[in-house]
Design a protein around this motif. Structure first.
Motif, short mmCIF file in Angstrom:
data_model
loop_
_atom_site.label_atom_id
_atom_site.label_comp_id
_atom_site.label_asym_id
_atom_site.label_seq_id
_atom_site.Cartn_x
_atom_site.Cartn_y
_atom_site.Cartn_z
N ASP A 1 0.81 -1.22 0.00
CA ASP A 1 0.00 0.00 0.00
C ASP A 1 0.84 1.27 0.00
OD1 ASP A 1 -2.31 -1.48 0.01
OD2 ASP A 1 -2.56 -1.43 2.18
N ASP A 2 2.10 1.17 0.42
CA ASP A 2 2.92 2.37 0.57
C ASP A 2 3.97 2.54 -0.52
OD1 ASP A 2 1.64 2.97 3.04
OD2 ASP A 2 2.89 1.44 4.00
N LYS A 3 4.47 1.45 -1.08
CA LYS A 3 5.62 1.57 -1.98
C LYS A 3 5.59 0.52 -3.08
CE LYS A 3 8.39 -1.22 1.23
NZ LYS A 3 7.32 -1.34 2.22
N ASP B 1 7.34 5.83 -4.08
CA ASP B 1 6.19 6.11 -3.23
C ASP B 1 4.92 5.78 -4.02
OD1 ASP B 1 3.90 7.94 -2.30
OD2 ASP B 1 5.33 8.11 -0.66
N GLN C 1 1.83 6.54 -3.53
CA GLN C 1 0.83 7.58 -3.66
C GLN C 1 1.30 8.70 -4.59
OE1 GLN C 1 -2.04 6.74 -2.34
NE2 GLN C 1 -0.98 4.94 -1.50
#
Length: 527
Positions: free
Chosen positions: A235-237, A251, A253
């Motif tokens: 979910d983050d990277k 990243d 996002q």
């Protein structure tokens, strides 16, 4: 009825003061007479003469019946019923049925047992829970005060990854798995939330079927880079391995490059990471272990004589494979304590891919075979044959192996018996990467296309071949090297130096053509 038999029947019916045992012995269905112990119409195949002795006989039997023990009463009734005919049994059944019914959901709270009533209703599915709310006000109260809609949603989140993902992305997970506090909404909130979740799920499934997606693109080319060979994400990277010998961390996002790890002297061909380490394999023949947070090299394994083409690790075990035709099995006590357990040989060409679980290690090679080994003993088990050319990729899970080959086909195998269950055709060049879950197979090939297949239909031999491919996604301009997917997205990498994120959850509805949507592009230029 003959006069003599009729006289005997009338004589029996007019007898008074008879003991109950004699009544049971003498009365039978053959005489078409029924002893009735309750008020109501007399049932029988012939009408009983209207005489006063019947009432006296009935009352006398009831008096005797009341004097007996419960066991004797049950025995007497059983014997009486056994002498009746079928339609009389039906009449008694209709009489008893409402007497035996109990509204236990209403009765339990009256005895201070609300928690038992709630527990019983908590096993209902959504449709049944809706019906239960309509039974009466007491049932509706038990469901509301027991927060049963909340418990139903929590059960789905625990067992279904799609529900879990939606709870995280739409942020209603913060209202779950909490005791009754001021922060927890009332049951009505969860009742109205449930159909919204179902609608979201139906929309996502429709987006997968129709190919509707939002596309994001990461341009990761640099002066020396010619492709992105491998990737993994959470979910983050996103962590990617490139042909320019580097590992780049993005990243998820913002899609910005957060970190570049260098150290390999050849292309990074494979990688896997967990919360502690990144493990990479390279064409420089080495395996390196990196610390996720700092990017520091913790260990370098030198064993293979040629390029390390693929690797997998889990639960203290790692398996690597190489162009040197061998498979290495490693014990991972810690990132810095990794020792070689066994070398598996048997393939006659480069071993392109490996996968394993607690039971089997599965490998595939350019020699067109899939080999199965015991995880515990490392002994050879069997060979799966069927592909006409070398095998480039596979995944193994829960007895099912799915493989892709340079013969442009995908095959599904039962690992226990070695049978080929289905052949999927549609790609025009070598199938380079493949992943599956319990619903679908996603494959990428050198033709630049990603195909989504219906797994359950593929496992059904009656399903026509024309119905198996749900959608073909075309955005890459080069060979597709690697992909990973979940319930909401596909992330793929290619020889065209890009990483694409195909988002099936956040799809624009502003009239974009089906299967394509505007892309957001980010370019990283190395310094």
């Amino acid at each position: 009825m003959e006069p003599e038999m009729e006289d005997k029947t009338l004589e029996l019916m007019n007898t008074s003061g008879m003991e109950s045992q004699n009544l049971v012995d003498d009365l039978s269905p053959k005489k078409n007479t029924v002893l009735k112990l309750s008020n109501g119409p007399v049932v029988g195949s012939r009408k009983r003469p209207s005489e006063g002795n019947y009432e006296k006989e009935k009352e006398h039997c009831i008096v005797l019946f009341d004097q007996w023990s419960e066991a004797d009463q049950v025995e007497f009734v059983e014997r009486l019923i056994s002498r009746m005919c079928h339609y009389q049994h039906g009449h008694i059944n209709s009489y008893l049925k409402p007497m035996l019914q109990r509204d236990f959901i209403t009765a339990l709270p009256a005895q201070g047992l609300d928690h038992i009533a709630e527990n019983i209703l908590s096993f209902l599915d959504a449709r049944s829970l809706c019906s239960a709310e309509l039974v009466c006000k007491e049932w509706q109260r038990v469901i509301s005060e027991g927060m049963l809609w909340k418990k139903l949603i929590e059960r789905m989140v625990r067992t279904d990854p799609l529900w879990k993902g939606l709870s995280e992305r739409h942020q209603w997970e913060k209202y779950l798995f909490k005791n009754r506090t001021a922060e927890v909404p009332p049951n009505s909130y969860y009742h109205s939330l449930y159909p919204k979740i179902i609608q979201d799920i139906e929309t996502i499934e429709a987006n997968w079927r129709c190919g509707r997606h939002n596309l994001q693109r990461i341009q990761c080319r640099s002066e020396n880079s010619k492709g992105v060979y491998c990737l993994q994400y959470d979910d983050d990277k996103i962590i990617s391995g490139l042909r320019d010998n580097s590992i780049k961390i993005w990243d998820k996002q913002s899609l910005e490059c957060l970190k570049i790890l260098t150290g390999h002297t050849g292309s990074v061909l494979c990688l896997q990471y967990d919360e502690r380490v990144i493990v990479t394999g390279s064409s420089d023949s080495t395996v390196r272990v990196w610390e996720v947070t700092t990017g520091e090299v913790l260990n370098t394994l030198i064993h293979h004589n040629e390029a390390v083409l693929h690797l997998r690790f889990a639960n203290g075990l790692m398996v690597t494979c190489s162009k040197d035709r061998s498979i290495a099995v490693w014990d991972m006590a810690s990132p810095t304590d990794i020792s070689l357990r066994r070398v598996l040989v048997g393939h006659r060409a480069a071993v392109n891919v490996v996968d394993f679980d607690d039971k089997y290690i599965v490998s595939a090679s350019g020699d067109r075979t899939i080999k199965v080994w015991s995880t515990s003993t490392c002994e050879f088990v069997r060979t799966l044959n069927g592909h006409k050319r070398g095998i480039a990729c596979l995944q193994y899970r829960d007895r099912l192996v799915v493989s892709g080959s340079s013969d442009n086909t995908i095959r599904l195998w039962d690992i226990e018996c070695g049978a080929c269950l289905r052949v999927l055709e549609g790609h025009e060049e070598l199938v380079r990467c493949i992943r599956f879950d319990n619903k679908r197979i996603v494959s990428g090939a050198y033709d630049g296309k990603i195909k989504v297949w219906d797994l359950q239909a593929a496992l059904d031999p009656r399903a026509p071949a024309s119905t198996l491919c749900l959608r073909t996604l075309v955005e890459h301009s080069g060979r597709v090297f690697r992909l990973q997917f979940d319930e909401f997205q596909i992330i793929s990498s290619s020889h065209d130096d890009t990483i694409l994120i195909w988002d099936f959850l956040n799809v624009s509805t502003n009239g974009q053509s089906e299967g394509r949507s505007p892309s957001r592009t980010y370019t990283y230029i190395s310094r």
